[in-house]
Structures are given as structure tokens and as C-alpha cells.
Design a protein around this motif. Sequence first.
Motif, short mmCIF file in Angstrom:
data_model
loop_
_atom_site.label_atom_id
_atom_site.label_comp_id
_atom_site.label_asym_id
_atom_site.label_seq_id
_atom_site.Cartn_x
_atom_site.Cartn_y
_atom_site.Cartn_z
N SER A 343 0.93 -1.11 -0.03
CA SER A 343 -0.07 -0.23 -0.07
C SER A 343 0.88 1.08 -0.04
CB SER A 343 -0.92 0.15 1.22
OG SER A 343 -1.41 -1.03 1.31
N LEU A 344 0.56 2.41 -0.34
CA LEU A 344 1.00 3.61 -0.58
C LEU A 344 0.81 4.10 1.02
CD1 LEU A 344 -0.67 5.58 -3.45
CD2 LEU A 344 1.79 4.57 -3.05
N THR A 345 2.12 4.64 1.37
CA THR A 345 2.18 5.26 2.96
C THR A 345 2.89 6.28 3.02
OG1 THR A 345 4.45 3.79 3.17
CG2 THR A 345 2.44 2.46 3.77
N VAL A 346 2.49 7.12 3.88
CA VAL A 346 3.36 8.41 4.20
C VAL A 346 3.31 8.72 5.78
CG1 VAL A 346 2.21 9.44 2.30
CG2 VAL A 346 1.16 9.65 4.36
N PRO A 347 4.41 9.25 6.24
CA PRO A 347 4.24 9.29 7.79
C PRO A 347 2.82 10.25 8.20
CG PRO A 347 6.24 10.36 6.78
CD PRO A 347 5.21 9.96 5.61
N TRP A 348 2.45 9.69 9.19
CA TRP A 348 1.39 9.92 10.09
C TRP A 348 1.24 11.50 10.24
CZ3 TRP A 348 -3.54 9.98 9.87
CH2 TRP A 348 -4.54 10.42 11.04
N SER A 349 2.41 12.04 10.72
CA SER A 349 2.76 13.35 10.82
C SER A 349 2.31 14.34 9.74
CB SER A 349 4.11 13.62 11.39
OG SER A 349 4.97 13.29 10.57
N ARG A 374 -5.14 16.10 -1.59
CA ARG A 374 -6.13 15.24 -0.99
C ARG A 374 -5.99 13.91 -1.04
NH1 ARG A 374 -11.26 16.67 0.52
NH2 ARG A 374 -11.33 18.43 -1.15
N VAL A 375 -5.99 13.19 0.23
CA VAL A 375 -5.68 11.84 0.48
C VAL A 375 -7.06 11.09 1.17
CG1 VAL A 375 -2.78 12.07 0.32
CG2 VAL A 375 -4.31 12.51 2.52
N VAL A 376 -6.77 9.97 1.15
CA VAL A 376 -7.69 9.13 1.69
C VAL A 376 -7.30 8.14 2.46
CG1 VAL A 376 -9.93 7.33 1.37
CG2 VAL A 376 -9.44 9.49 -0.14
N VAL A 377 -6.99 8.09 3.92
CA VAL A 377 -6.33 7.35 4.93
C VAL A 377 -7.33 6.17 4.89
CG1 VAL A 377 -5.29 7.14 7.03
CG2 VAL A 377 -5.19 9.34 5.70
N ARG A 378 -6.51 4.79 4.78
CA ARG A 378 -7.34 3.66 5.06
C ARG A 378 -7.44 3.25 6.54
NH1 ARG A 378 -5.71 -0.87 1.09
NH2 ARG A 378 -6.60 0.60 -0.30
N TYR A 379 -6.22 3.38 7.05
CA TYR A 379 -5.88 2.91 8.45
C TYR A 379 -4.05 3.49 8.92
CZ TYR A 379 -3.65 -1.21 6.59
OH TYR A 379 -2.60 -1.87 6.00
N VAL A 380 -4.00 3.53 10.23
CA VAL A 380 -2.67 3.90 10.49
C VAL A 380 -2.26 3.12 11.32
CG1 VAL A 380 -1.75 5.79 12.05
CG2 VAL A 380 -3.70 6.47 10.74
N ILE A 381 -1.01 2.62 11.27
CA ILE A 381 -0.26 1.47 11.94
C ILE A 381 0.84 2.02 12.50
CG2 ILE A 381 0.34 0.65 9.84
CD1 ILE A 381 0.55 -2.15 11.32
N ASP A 383 3.39 4.76 13.30
CA ASP A 383 3.72 6.06 12.49
C ASP A 383 3.37 6.21 11.46
OD1 ASP A 383 4.42 6.68 15.31
OD2 ASP A 383 6.83 6.34 14.95
N ALA A 384 2.72 5.24 10.57
CA ALA A 384 2.61 5.20 9.30
C ALA A 384 1.08 5.36 8.81
CB ALA A 384 3.13 4.17 8.43
N ALA A 385 0.63 6.08 8.08
CA ALA A 385 -0.71 6.17 7.55
C ALA A 385 -0.82 5.51 6.28
CB ALA A 385 -1.19 7.72 7.30
N VAL A 386 -1.57 4.37 6.06
CA VAL A 386 -1.81 3.51 4.72
C VAL A 386 -2.85 4.37 4.03
CG1 VAL A 386 -2.14 1.34 3.85
CG2 VAL A 386 -1.19 1.75 5.88
#
Length: 414
Positions: A343-349, A374-381, A383-386
Motif C-alpha cells: 500500500s501507499l504510505t506516508v508518515p502520519w505526521s 487530498r488523500v484518503v487514509v485507510r488506516y494507521v499503523i 507512525d505510518a498512514a496507509v
Amino acid sequence: MNISRNALPPIFFALLIVGGCGATWWLLLAHSSGAGKPPPVNPAVVAHPIKEPQLNTIALSDEAVKNLNLQIAAVERKSLPRVRVYGGEVMPAIGKSVIVAAPLTGTLRAAADAMPRAGEAVALGRVLFELLPLVTPEGRANLAAAKIDAEGQVKSAQTQWEAAQIALNRAKKLLAGEAGSQRAVDEAQAHVDLAKENLDAAKARAAVLDKVAGELDDGTAAPIPIAAPQPGLLRSVSAMNGQSVPAGAPLFEVVNLDSVWIRVPVYVGDATEVDTAAKARIGNLTARPGKYEHAARPIAAPPTANAASGTLDMYYELDNRHAGYRPGQRVGVSLALAGAADSLTVPWSAVIHDIYGGTWVYEATGPREFVRRRVVVRYVIGDAAVLAAGPPAGAEVVAAGAAELFGTETGFSK
């Protein structure tokens, strides 16, 4: 009336002429009515349409970039464990709630310290009541029956404890031979501990009845102390000072909340996706994504489900000595799903929220130029946002300082 063959062609041509005239007249009327309608008017006119990214572009000066101390991170495609958050309910662990009943018919009196109250913490062996046995022929018969029953409970508890010990030793051997699991060992150990507590309680009850029976035979019956069989909280108190109670009447209930169970209703369509061997993460309902602090291990429990809501229940055991959860409390439960996914991930911060709940990141499109995407966050695990949707892999986003950029753009900066 007969029509001659010579008369048919004139009549036929007359009908054709009349039909053609009617069609021509209808077409002329339709054209005249349509020509009188005004052209449609647009409800709104936009002189210079602008796309969303053009409105969210920020160009900073060199001094502003230096003052904000922005940190950049790349959008990455990773293989991360999948998680999903459900609602759970805290409940006492089975076997950790004990109801204490009167062993004989008699009169109760409160212990020397004070009358016990519901919600009060009690220690193991603390005397809460004293029972003055009522010595009658019926009471002697009840005592004899209670003594026989207590001896039978001791034998049954002894057998259960021995069986639990055998199961524990078998689970340890299988684990040592790499044919078992640590989960099976933990469950077997829990069964041994529970069986030992039941055995100790049965022996204590049998000892009290033996003592009372001996005192009655000698004619020196003394008050019987009614003590807490385990440390915990008084969940309920069903008797009063000076009350006469029959044998077997419930007096109080002690519940131990050092460990609690978490019941998690899961939609039946999701049940096959949940990794039933993985630990769950527990947090408050208001916990931020990824901030579920307490780990709970899966346990084997009686199967339960709800046909009306289409859910089945999964149970987890949580060490509650420092968490402080209460029975009936609703909590958030993060369950691991079977299999990992790219999945695409970015830092949650890097993710910011606008006042409408929209989620955004700032993409660096130049040395001093940033565009809000604009992004759509699926879930956070962790420190990473998927992301379910967002910038492509390899794009650079602001990992630290996104909130300051948002304030600069909207005019709410310091």
C-alpha cells in the motif's frame, strides 16, 4: 353500394393529397412554436475556472523555508500488516467472579471493622461476616449434607487441577518440539491457575465445615468467619447485619479485575480476514489512530454470536492492573488482519485535517513550492498512514511542518 374499378384511383389520390396537406400543416405549427422559445440560460457563469490544486499552491521565500524547518519524506509503497478497528466491551474474566453463600443456617453479624459495602476493595482472607449457626436437628442435617457436598467438591477440584496439569505439560512438550504454540501453553497455564483457585476454595470450605461439625459435637459452637476467597472488589452485598439466612443463601460477590476479557463483535463477513492468533491493541474510544496502548492476547471462550446484528464475538484477555478498565466499558480494539498488503504510505505526521474532516498532505513540487493534495487514509499503523488514494509512490511530502503550512495557507499562522 358497389364502387367501380374506374372510381378507385381518383379516391386514392384524393386521400393522399389530404394526408400530405395535414402533415405539412403540423410541421409548420411545430416549427413556429419552437421558434418562439428563448434559449436556455446557464444558472451560473464562471469566467475563469480554476482547478483545486491551483488554489492550494504555496510559494515560500527562502527565509520562510528556513524558519519553518520543514522536513520532507517520500511516499513509499510498503508491505505492512493490515489492521481494522472495532468496538469492544470490557467484561470480568470467567472464573474471576465468586459468589459466597452461607454454609449453614444462622444469623449474620458484620465483622469487627465495619459493614462491607459494594465497590469496596477487599484482600484475600479478609473476614466480612460472622455466622452464628442455628443448632437444630434440621441444622445438623444440613451441616452433614454440606460436609458431604464439600468433600465431593474437593475431589472434583483435585481431579480438574490434575487434568489441567497434564494438559499444561503436554502443551509445553509440543512447544519444545516445535509442534505447538505459545498461545496453547498460555491457555493451559490459565486453566491450571483457575483449577488451583477452585481447589483452594473447596478445601477452605471443607475445613470450615469440619471445624463447625467438631464444635457442634463438643457443644462449643463458635461463630463461623465468612472471608473473601480472593482479592478484588465487592461487586454486590446481598446480606445485612443481624439478618437470619438459610444455608446456601448468597451473601456477597467478589470480582477480581486484575485481568479482564474484551468481547469484540465482528461482522461475519470480516471474520475470515481477522488473524485470530495475533494480539489485539486496546485503547479508548477517543484514542487517535495508532494510539492503542494496551496489548491483549486471544483466548478460547464459549462461542457467542448475535443473529440480529450479524456478528460473532471474539474474546481477548487484557492485563488490567495498570489499565483501569471497568466491566461494561466500551473500548476501541485494533485487530490484525491475515496477510500483508502493498500500500501507499506516508508518515502520519504528514497528514492534516481540515474543518470538514478532509485529509490532506503537502507535496513538494519545487525547492520552495508546495501543493496541498487530498488523500484518503485507510488506516494507521504505528507512525505510518496507509493511503487508499493519494500522491504516487516517490512523490515528496512535508513530514514535519505540515500544520504550519496549512496555517500559512488559510491565514491562521502565528
